[in-house]
Motif scaffolding. Structure first.
Motif, PDB file in Angstrom:
ATOM      1  N   LYS A 368       0.862  -1.162  -0.024  1.00 63.17           N
ATOM      2  CA  LYS A 368      -0.114  -0.126  -0.121  1.00 63.17           C
ATOM      3  C   LYS A 368       0.944   1.223  -0.097  1.00 63.17           C
ATOM      4  O   LYS A 368       0.538   2.162   0.777  1.00 63.17           O
ATOM      5  CB  LYS A 368      -0.945   0.164   1.275  1.00 63.17           C
ATOM      6  CG  LYS A 368      -1.732  -1.079   1.380  1.00 63.17           C
ATOM      7  CD  LYS A 368      -2.628  -1.167   2.408  1.00 63.17           C
ATOM      8  CE  LYS A 368      -3.621  -2.259   2.642  1.00 63.17           C
ATOM      9  NZ  LYS A 368      -4.341  -2.228   3.784  1.00 63.17           N
ATOM     10  N   ASP A 369       1.910   1.194  -0.883  1.00 61.95           N
ATOM     11  CA  ASP A 369       2.820   2.359  -0.867  1.00 61.95           C
ATOM     12  C   ASP A 369       3.019   2.690  -2.197  1.00 61.95           C
ATOM     13  O   ASP A 369       3.006   2.132  -3.216  1.00 61.95           O
ATOM     14  CB  ASP A 369       4.163   1.968  -0.200  1.00 61.95           C
ATOM     15  CG  ASP A 369       3.926   1.284   1.366  1.00 61.95           C
ATOM     16  OD1 ASP A 369       3.247   2.004   1.994  1.00 61.95           O
ATOM     17  OD2 ASP A 369       4.410   0.056   1.687  1.00 61.95           O
ATOM     18  N   LEU A 370       4.075   3.849  -2.481  1.00 61.03           N
ATOM     19  CA  LEU A 370       4.701   4.022  -3.692  1.00 61.03           C
ATOM     20  C   LEU A 370       6.093   3.683  -3.539  1.00 61.03           C
ATOM     21  O   LEU A 370       6.869   3.816  -2.601  1.00 61.03           O
ATOM     22  CB  LEU A 370       4.969   5.698  -3.760  1.00 61.03           C
ATOM     23  CG  LEU A 370       5.612   6.129  -4.730  1.00 61.03           C
ATOM     24  CD1 LEU A 370       5.162   5.739  -6.281  1.00 61.03           C
ATOM     25  CD2 LEU A 370       5.936   7.739  -4.965  1.00 61.03           C
ATOM     26  N   VAL A 371       6.470   2.664  -4.628  1.00 61.55           N
ATOM     27  CA  VAL A 371       7.703   2.019  -4.198  1.00 61.55           C
ATOM     28  C   VAL A 371       8.562   1.925  -5.496  1.00 61.55           C
ATOM     29  O   VAL A 371       7.816   1.971  -6.733  1.00 61.55           O
ATOM     30  CB  VAL A 371       7.423   0.208  -4.193  1.00 61.55           C
ATOM     31  CG1 VAL A 371       8.518  -0.409  -4.216  1.00 61.55           C
ATOM     32  CG2 VAL A 371       6.360   0.015  -2.941  1.00 61.55           C
ATOM     33  N   ALA A 388       5.596   5.462   2.375  1.00 54.92           N
ATOM     34  CA  ALA A 388       4.445   4.958   2.992  1.00 54.92           C
ATOM     35  C   ALA A 388       3.074   5.490   2.642  1.00 54.92           C
ATOM     36  O   ALA A 388       2.995   6.730   2.506  1.00 54.92           O
ATOM     37  CB  ALA A 388       4.661   5.040   4.340  1.00 54.92           C
ATOM     38  N   GLY A 389       2.193   4.765   2.124  1.00 58.20           N
ATOM     39  CA  GLY A 389       0.888   5.196   1.767  1.00 58.20           C
ATOM     40  C   GLY A 389      -0.384   4.318   2.349  1.00 58.20           C
ATOM     41  O   GLY A 389      -0.141   3.907   3.466  1.00 58.20           O
ATOM     42  N   LYS A 396      -9.151   2.376  -4.148  1.00 57.09           N
ATOM     43  CA  LYS A 396      -8.895   3.594  -3.606  1.00 57.09           C
ATOM     44  C   LYS A 396      -7.630   3.450  -2.737  1.00 57.09           C
ATOM     45  O   LYS A 396      -7.139   2.703  -1.894  1.00 57.09           O
ATOM     46  CB  LYS A 396      -9.948   3.657  -2.490  1.00 57.09           C
ATOM     47  CG  LYS A 396     -10.123   5.083  -1.958  1.00 57.09           C
ATOM     48  CD  LYS A 396     -11.051   5.595  -1.256  1.00 57.09           C
ATOM     49  CE  LYS A 396     -11.215   7.094  -0.745  1.00 57.09           C
ATOM     50  NZ  LYS A 396     -12.542   7.170  -0.092  1.00 57.09           N
ATOM     51  N   GLN A 397      -6.868   4.490  -2.963  1.00 53.39           N
ATOM     52  CA  GLN A 397      -5.230   4.870  -2.604  1.00 53.39           C
ATOM     53  C   GLN A 397      -4.869   6.134  -2.376  1.00 53.39           C
ATOM     54  O   GLN A 397      -5.637   6.947  -2.952  1.00 53.39           O
ATOM     55  CB  GLN A 397      -4.464   3.862  -3.065  1.00 53.39           C
ATOM     56  CG  GLN A 397      -4.623   3.655  -4.364  1.00 53.39           C
ATOM     57  CD  GLN A 397      -3.764   4.732  -5.268  1.00 53.39           C
ATOM     58  OE1 GLN A 397      -2.457   5.120  -4.987  1.00 53.39           O
ATOM     59  NE2 GLN A 397      -4.474   5.513  -6.036  1.00 53.39           N
ATOM     60  N   GLY A 398      -3.742   6.305  -1.822  1.00 47.47           N
ATOM     61  CA  GLY A 398      -3.313   7.834  -1.671  1.00 47.47           C
ATOM     62  C   GLY A 398      -2.647   8.529  -2.845  1.00 47.47           C
ATOM     63  O   GLY A 398      -2.745   9.619  -3.033  1.00 47.47           O
ATOM     64  N   VAL A 421      -3.584  12.203   1.998  1.00 45.60           N
ATOM     65  CA  VAL A 421      -3.458  11.197   3.226  1.00 45.60           C
ATOM     66  C   VAL A 421      -5.093  10.842   3.484  1.00 45.60           C
ATOM     67  O   VAL A 421      -6.133  11.640   2.956  1.00 45.60           O
ATOM     68  CB  VAL A 421      -3.371  11.908   4.584  1.00 45.60           C
ATOM     69  CG1 VAL A 421      -1.704  12.388   4.334  1.00 45.60           C
ATOM     70  CG2 VAL A 421      -4.191  13.290   4.991  1.00 45.60           C
ATOM     71  N   GLU A 422      -5.135   9.681   4.020  1.00 42.30           N
ATOM     72  CA  GLU A 422      -6.458   8.920   4.089  1.00 42.30           C
ATOM     73  C   GLU A 422      -7.413  10.088   4.886  1.00 42.30           C
ATOM     74  O   GLU A 422      -7.119  10.539   6.051  1.00 42.30           O
ATOM     75  CB  GLU A 422      -6.312   7.776   4.810  1.00 42.30           C
ATOM     76  CG  GLU A 422      -7.619   7.018   4.690  1.00 42.30           C
ATOM     77  CD  GLU A 422      -7.538   5.537   5.367  1.00 42.30           C
ATOM     78  OE1 GLU A 422      -8.409   4.797   5.150  1.00 42.30           O
ATOM     79  OE2 GLU A 422      -6.233   5.333   5.878  1.00 42.30           O
TER      80      GLU A 422
END
Length: 565
Positions: A368-371, A388-389, A396-398, A421-422
């Motif tokens: 659940k991140d930007l990698v 980190a996300g 649905k994600q950041g 941010v959530e």
């Protein structure tokens, strides 16, 4: 220019563009206010801007004029600064998934004759007089890109309106897997001034146009009747590489790389690229950078739906597959798919200085991140740079959008991306420097922490000496109301954001914004929202703006400056 003249006030700085690199442009001490142009041959000279002393108004001058290598006078005329309206937003409709349609018939690529008429170039007016020192001026009269300050950007802009071979589609897709009504793919090579545009016209033809440094058409070719997905020059500049869908709206169809000679656009080969695990054209998002190319490898980094019968069946994930540049054959051993489950957005670039590809995924489930991951000499690196996300495992994600650019001086990279941010409806722009080792050189930094609005970004390009140019879209309120936190052409981007929200900023390698962002939309040089390209040209940097559904013009924007060699 044009036989007219007016005196130039003492303390002014005159920026000229000439076709004679060896011309000497000086103030004539014997005749105040006169510019002397010395050289052995006639020159094409255009007065880009006359920047007055602080108490005077900044002025621009007229069209290109041919002058002999004698004394020439500059005409000045005071422009009216364009107003900056306050952006507004509108509520987006609920997203719907379009049903697949049969694949359109693919036509054989053909070369079209008859170039378009000569383009019209304008210099946007600046909005304020300068009060800081001028940037370093190098050979040819252009300022150094590395020395540009935020207040120099407006004076360095040039906008050329070019008539397209055929108009854009008049209807816009609602889910991003159909033909675009307002976006094209744009690429440039800094080696010889060539740049290229790839777009789908109203008849769904994939049209490729090659321009020279004056924005005049050199050659043109159609590449069939499928959706366009990417365009890049090889680092050598010898070939153009296009990515074309193998079946628009046809689920699990491959894509095709097309290699073409420059400047003739003669096709070298056309080869499919696919994944044994992931099928494209279903949940395959539009990205500005789905491909990156070196002189021996072409890399596709996108996403699609897992194939039936596989462990991931029914889910969406990313694809990374590689072709041999010489033969077009797929190198299956170098492919690496499904590093992100539900990879909603991807980005990729190549750095010739370190021979390294850098790519990234926005995930919503695992991870659940930007990698960020690297690929060099046939080997993939692990995830050293992770932002980190959050995500709900259902789309649905950041993360919203991003871009990576290579630093030719260090072999490293820089990246910008939007993230919310959530629970917050505002997307904020982040920046990070990334080393050759594919690790963050410093922690990612929010560029505008005190801004109360949203920033969608965008694109980034090197200016030199550790400085970066960042392009993004700004709004006073939320620009994305759909549940995915990603966007397609008709998913609620406010019209005001497209026409008024474009900004440029200069950032150092630590993520510190240098000076105030510049509203380039107010200068007639808006920046695309969905498909964004900030390219490095022989005489600076540039981007394009397609003028919208059903239109037959494109704006080619140049930020003119002298690149470091």
């Amino acid at each position: 220019t044009g036989g007219a003249s007016s005196p130039i006030a003492p303390g002014s700085r005159i920026v000229l563009e000439t076709s004679g690199g060896d011309a000497v442009i000086v103030n004539n001490p014997a005749e105040p206010g006169v510019i002397s142009v010395g050289g052995d041959a006639d020159l094409e000279m255009r007065v880009l801007v006359v920047e007055s002393a602080p108490h005077l108004t900044t002025t621009t001058a007229g069209p290109t004029t041919t002058v002999a290598p004698t004394t020439a006078r500059a005409t000045t005329a005071a422009p009216t600064a364009a107003p900056t309206p306050s952006p507004t937003t509108r509520t987006a409709p609920a997203p719907t998934t379009a049903a697949p349609t049969p694949a359109p018939t693919t036509t054989t690529p053909r070369t079209t004759a008859a170039p378009t008429p000569a383009p019209t170039t304008t210099t946007p007016p600046t909005t304020a007089a300068r009060t800081t020192a001028a940037p370093t001026t190098m050979r040819g009269g252009l300022p150094s890109c590395a020395a540009l300050g935020a207040r120099d950007l407006a004076a360095a802009l040039s906008v050329t309106t070019v008539k397209l071979p055929a108009s854009l589609p008049s209807s816009c897709p609602g889910f991003g897997i159909d033909f675009s009504c307002r976006n094209g793919f744009y690429a440039a090579t800094p080696r010889d001034g060539l740049h290229a545009l790839l777009y789908n016209d109203a008849s769904k033809e994939a049209v490729l146009v090659l321009f020279d440094r004056t924005n005049t058409e050199v050659s043109r070719k159609t590449l069939g009747s499928e959706k366009v997905r990417g365009l890049q020059f090889e680092p050598s500049g010898a070939h153009l590489v296009a990515l074309i869908s193998g079946g628009t709206n046809t689920w699990r169809s491959p894509s095709y790389f097309v290699k073409l000679k420059v400047p003739s656009l003669e096709q070298v080969w056309k080869k499919p690229i696919d994944s044994p695990l992931v099928g494209m054209e279903m949940w395959t998002p539009d990205n500005a950078d789905a491909i990156a190319v070196s002189d021996d490898r072409y890399v596709l980094h996108t996403a699609g739906q897992c194939r039936d019968g596989e462990w991931c069946a029914g889910h969406q994930g990313d694809i990374t597959q590689v072709l041999d540049a010489a033969t077009g054959e797929q190198i299956s051993s170098e492919g690496k798919d499904w590093r992100a489950s539900h990879s909603c957005k991807q980005m990729i670039t190549y750095n010739a200085a370190s021979d390294t590809f850098l790519m990234a995924n926005f995930g919503d489930y695992y991870p659940k991140d930007l990698v960020f991951n690297g690929f060099s000499k046939g080997r993939h690196s692990g995830a050293k740079a992770v932002f980190a996300g959050w995500g709900n495992g259902g789309g649905k994600q950041g993360g919203t959008q991003g871009n990576i650019a290579a630093d030719p001086a260090t072999g490293g990279f820089a990246s910008v991306w939007s993230y919310g941010v959530e629970g917050d409806d505002k997307d904020k722009l982040y920046f990070a420097s990334i080393g050759q080792d594919v690790a963050f050189a410093q922690s990612p930094k929010k560029l505008f922490p005190n801004s109360g609005g949203s920033e969608l970004g965008g694109a980034v390009a090197p200016l030199g000496r550790g400085r970066w140019l960042v392009a993004y879209t700004e709004s006073s309120s939320d620009m994305l109301t759909d549940y995915l936190r990603i966007f397609f052409e008709e998913w609620g981007i406010p019209a005001s954001a497209r026409t008024e929200g474009s900004r440029l900023a200069i950032v150092d390698s630590s993520g510190t914004v240098l000076g105030e962002p510049v509203n380039v939309a107010a200068l007639g040089a808006p920046f695309p929202v969905e498909i964004h390209h900030l390219v490095q040209r022989a005489d600076g940097l540039g981007w394009i703006f397609m003028d919208g559904p059903g239109k037959d013009t494109v704006r080619i924007v140049q930020l003119k400056c002298q690149r470091s060699t």
